[in-house]
Motif scaffolding. Structure first.
Motif, PDB file in Angstrom:
ATOM      1  N   ARG A 107       0.578  -1.267  -0.115  1.00 47.85           N
ATOM      2  CA  ARG A 107       0.174  -0.079  -0.101  1.00 47.85           C
ATOM      3  C   ARG A 107       0.793   1.237   0.182  1.00 47.85           C
ATOM      4  N   LEU A 108       2.033   1.215   0.641  1.00 46.56           N
ATOM      5  CA  LEU A 108       2.915   2.348   0.749  1.00 46.56           C
ATOM      6  C   LEU A 108       3.847   2.386  -0.560  1.00 46.56           C
ATOM      7  N   ASN A 109       3.930   1.421  -1.259  1.00 52.59           N
ATOM      8  CA  ASN A 109       4.769   1.447  -2.579  1.00 52.59           C
ATOM      9  C   ASN A 109       4.278   2.394  -3.511  1.00 52.59           C
ATOM     10  N   PRO A 110       5.120   3.488  -3.780  1.00 56.13           N
ATOM     11  CA  PRO A 110       4.956   4.378  -4.675  1.00 56.13           C
ATOM     12  C   PRO A 110       4.595   3.847  -6.144  1.00 56.13           C
ATOM     13  N   ASP A 111       5.360   2.515  -6.285  1.00 57.87           N
ATOM     14  CA  ASP A 111       5.158   1.909  -7.794  1.00 57.87           C
ATOM     15  C   ASP A 111       3.954   1.726  -8.215  1.00 57.87           C
ATOM     16  N   VAL A 112       2.964   1.683  -7.261  1.00 57.37           N
ATOM     17  CA  VAL A 112       1.507   1.426  -7.904  1.00 57.37           C
ATOM     18  C   VAL A 112       1.122   2.648  -8.642  1.00 57.37           C
ATOM     19  N   TYR A 113       1.476   3.775  -8.323  1.00 59.61           N
ATOM     20  CA  TYR A 113       1.042   5.181  -8.990  1.00 59.61           C
ATOM     21  C   TYR A 113       2.080   5.367 -10.074  1.00 59.61           C
ATOM     22  N   GLY A 114       2.987   4.711 -10.353  1.00 57.05           N
ATOM     23  CA  GLY A 114       4.140   4.721 -11.545  1.00 57.05           C
ATOM     24  C   GLY A 114       4.212   5.975 -12.256  1.00 57.05           C
ATOM     25  N   GLY A 115       5.142   6.660 -11.452  1.00 60.28           N
ATOM     26  CA  GLY A 115       5.638   7.876 -12.245  1.00 60.28           C
ATOM     27  C   GLY A 115       5.023   9.126 -11.982  1.00 60.28           C
ATOM     28  N   ALA A 116       5.776  10.081 -12.099  1.00 62.15           N
ATOM     29  CA  ALA A 116       5.344  11.626 -11.610  1.00 62.15           C
ATOM     30  C   ALA A 116       5.019  12.382 -12.942  1.00 62.15           C
ATOM     31  N   PRO A 117       4.037  12.947 -13.156  1.00 53.88           N
ATOM     32  CA  PRO A 117       3.837  13.804 -14.244  1.00 53.88           C
ATOM     33  C   PRO A 117       4.519  15.198 -14.184  1.00 53.88           C
ATOM     34  N   LEU A 118       4.751  15.657 -15.271  1.00 55.59           N
ATOM     35  CA  LEU A 118       5.309  17.269 -15.491  1.00 55.59           C
ATOM     36  C   LEU A 118       4.010  18.056 -15.784  1.00 55.59           C
ATOM     37  N   LEU A 119       3.588  18.690 -14.919  1.00 58.35           N
ATOM     38  CA  LEU A 119       2.538  19.475 -15.273  1.00 58.35           C
ATOM     39  C   LEU A 119       2.854  20.739 -15.937  1.00 58.35           C
ATOM     40  N   GLY A 120       1.856  21.036 -16.946  1.00 55.93           N
ATOM     41  CA  GLY A 120       2.161  22.668 -17.326  1.00 55.93           C
ATOM     42  C   GLY A 120       2.610  22.525 -18.775  1.00 55.93           C
ATOM     43  N   VAL A 121       3.064  21.172 -19.232  1.00 57.65           N
ATOM     44  CA  VAL A 121       3.330  21.427 -20.740  1.00 57.65           C
ATOM     45  C   VAL A 121       2.180  20.806 -21.567  1.00 57.65           C
ATOM     46  N   ARG A 122       2.370  20.860 -22.854  1.00 55.34           N
ATOM     47  CA  ARG A 122       1.198  20.813 -23.763  1.00 55.34           C
ATOM     48  C   ARG A 122       1.424  19.339 -24.245  1.00 55.34           C
ATOM     49  N   GLY A 123       0.813  18.472 -23.235  1.00 45.63           N
ATOM     50  CA  GLY A 123       0.733  17.127 -23.579  1.00 45.63           C
ATOM     51  C   GLY A 123       1.143  16.442 -22.308  1.00 45.63           C
ATOM     52  N   VAL A 124       0.591  15.087 -22.235  1.00 45.70           N
ATOM     53  CA  VAL A 124       0.896  14.321 -21.089  1.00 45.70           C
ATOM     54  C   VAL A 124       2.096  14.004 -20.959  1.00 45.70           C
ATOM     55  N   CYS A 125       3.102  14.158 -19.944  1.00 41.68           N
ATOM     56  CA  CYS A 125       4.460  13.885 -19.691  1.00 41.68           C
ATOM     57  C   CYS A 125       4.516  13.133 -18.323  1.00 41.68           C
ATOM     58  N   ILE A 126       4.773  11.815 -18.246  1.00 38.63           N
ATOM     59  CA  ILE A 126       5.199  11.142 -17.164  1.00 38.63           C
ATOM     60  C   ILE A 126       6.259  10.495 -16.875  1.00 38.63           C
TER      61      ILE A 126
END
Lengths: 335, 335
Positions: B275-294
């Motif tokens: 439950r504490l494993n950050p892997d389940v959320y798989g990656g961090a977004p760069l917010l603010g660019v024109r398109g999804v970037c994880i």
């Protein structure tokens, strides 16, 4: 005990459970240190009878009280006969070598800075705390005295934290890391980059940048940061340990068999919890003022109070103020 | 599955165990989402045969590679045929709606910002991460894109974090806290005080200041801070969880009886660790660019890669970029 005699002032009104737990803590501290004399500040109806019944305690009756919610500097200026201000004055006047309170952190900081004064050359006193990290205890500073810092402040925090590690942890040549978001010297905020350059030149034992995980692993003896980042880190660490241990307890008692197994593990887990308990280090010093000033958590129990008084005594006997003065005098003259 | 078809680019050279675990992750992501098409960037000898054997994968052969140690912006400018730059270009050109890489965070940030460009009005893109906090998942940003921030940046982080919470966590009206060292609006650094005033006026669901412990307790949906404090907090949190679980394991297996008891508790504790494993959320977004970037962790395993691709698909389907554009357009026009 072959320790030298030392006198410490204790504010009996400090903390959420004052004066009862403070008085219990005082008895515990005295029981553990026969060369300790305590001056206790607070209302005469509390301090006079308590001191009269004990050999190594002297009452200093005060008439005012600074509440947690008051504006620190204003309260310190207005309430000259408060238990905190009088406590700091006793150190200033040489009646005691150190002051301990579990009262308002802001008021203790303001009183110590205004009444005791700063050690020559120190521009900003800082609050340090001992983190029970995995590898070894680790000193983190500043944890809240200075929300906005300059590179020179971080340099001095490094020198003061090093002195504290020598006196309190008994580490001869403490290593000092700068908290940053990458290990290379060119990483991080402008503040961190400039502080890195200053510290590399002037802090003995400088180990370069360390990242957030170093706070819980304890790869260096001292970690330096601004009071904003340090305070966030300290509260996050306390919150995580508490939340994680709570979740573990819930997971371990989710059925009968597990509860039985958990009971076998109660002792080692309690020992671990104990090891992680910041109470054993009893309070955080305000480093950089002329005299020892140890500030306890508002929620301190009697054991934490006793530990805080013991830390004050150890810091006084170890010559903390002089050690810091020497450390600061060196690099400041070199600038 | 009734999801709409979506195309995501995956950099097969991203991460410490590339390309093997990336390819495994791709297969896992495809198995979980039949309406997903992947463009994969990397050396032709890797991507061409892999794509040929799969229905929903198309190869985009690239000839260059950006290493973790390279200067991000310089590498992005110099290596126009790298798997990262080409990946971002495919999004820019409308060939795909999102990009995922577990490669150099700096290079992904630089490529996404330079190639995709920023959403109109966004002055500084930010990296967000989902913290598996006790009460509920909590989005923390910025965790490292901007070491030095202005109050206006924090305001935009609040609006972008809120949009991410709506799209990814499905929270209709997310609450947003400002990380600070006290709850009163007048507390903290100058940056935090000024950001508080801006956010109180312009961020819907603004919950005021929150302290460090809120990051692990999860009392709000989104926590905003500068990239220096956020990065320190994230690494401290990861380090503390790991160090504490390690110490618990040691304490629980210190003799035979304890080891037997521990074996009974293995399952609930593994569930907690999971439950504490950050892997389940798989990656961090760069917010603010024109398109999804994880951006995935360099140490991602195949499961974390699959989760990161799934997050990119969900963000694209949920209209993340448009939601951020609307959120930013509102307050920016009002200024």
């Amino acid at each position: 005990m072959t320790e030298r005699n030392v006198t410490i002032v204790v504010d009996v009104l400090g903390g959420d459970f004052a004066p009862a737990v403070v008085l219990e803590g005082i008895d515990a501290a005295l029981a553990g240190d026969s060369a300790l004399t305590l001056l206790i500040t607070g209302p005469s109806e509390v301090v006079v009878p308590f001191a009269a019944a004990r050999e190594n305690v002297r009452a200093v009756a005060t008439t005012e009280f600074i509440d947690m919610g008051e504006h620190p500097a204003n309260a310190v200026r207005a309430k000259k006969d408060s238990s905190i201000v009088v406590g700091c004055r006793l150190v200033k006047e040489g009646e005691a070598e150190g002051f301990f309170s579990a009262g308002s952190t802001g008021a203790c900081m303001a009183a110590a800075t205004l009444v005791m004064g700063r050690i020559p050359g120190v521009s900003r006193p800082a609050i340090a705390t001992i983190i029970p990290a995995a590898e070894r205890p680790c000193i983190l500073l500043d944890v809240g005295a200075n929300a906005d810092c300059k590179p020179e402040n971080l340099l001095q925090f490094g020198l003061m934290g090093r002195a504290y590690a020598q006196v309190i942890l008994g580490v001869e040549n403490p290593s000092v890391g700068l908290l940053n978001i990458g290990e290379e010297p060119t990483k991080g905020s402008i503040l961190a980059q400039e502080a890195h350059a200053l510290m590399a030149a002037e802090v003995p034992g400088f180990a370069g940048n360390v990242e957030g995980r170093a706070i819980s692993s304890g790869t260096v003896d001292v970690i330096v940061t601004d009071g904003f980042t340090g305070n966030v880190a300290l509260k996050l660490l306390e919150g995580t340990a508490k939340s994680l241990l709570g979740q573990i307890k819930t997971a371990m008692t989710s059925n009968t068999l597990r509860s039985i197994a958990a009971s076998v593990l109660r002792k080692p887990l309690m020992e671990l919890k104990e090891r992680l308990n910041p109470d054993v280090y009893g309070g955080a010093p305000l480093l950089g003022v002329r005299g020892v000033c140890i500030i306890g958590h508002g929620s301190s129990n009697s054991r934490a109070i006793a530990a805080g008084i013991a830390v004050a005594a150890r810091a006084a006997r170890g010559g903390l103020t002089g050690t810091i003065a020497e450390a600061i005098a060196g690099p400041t003259e070199a600038v």
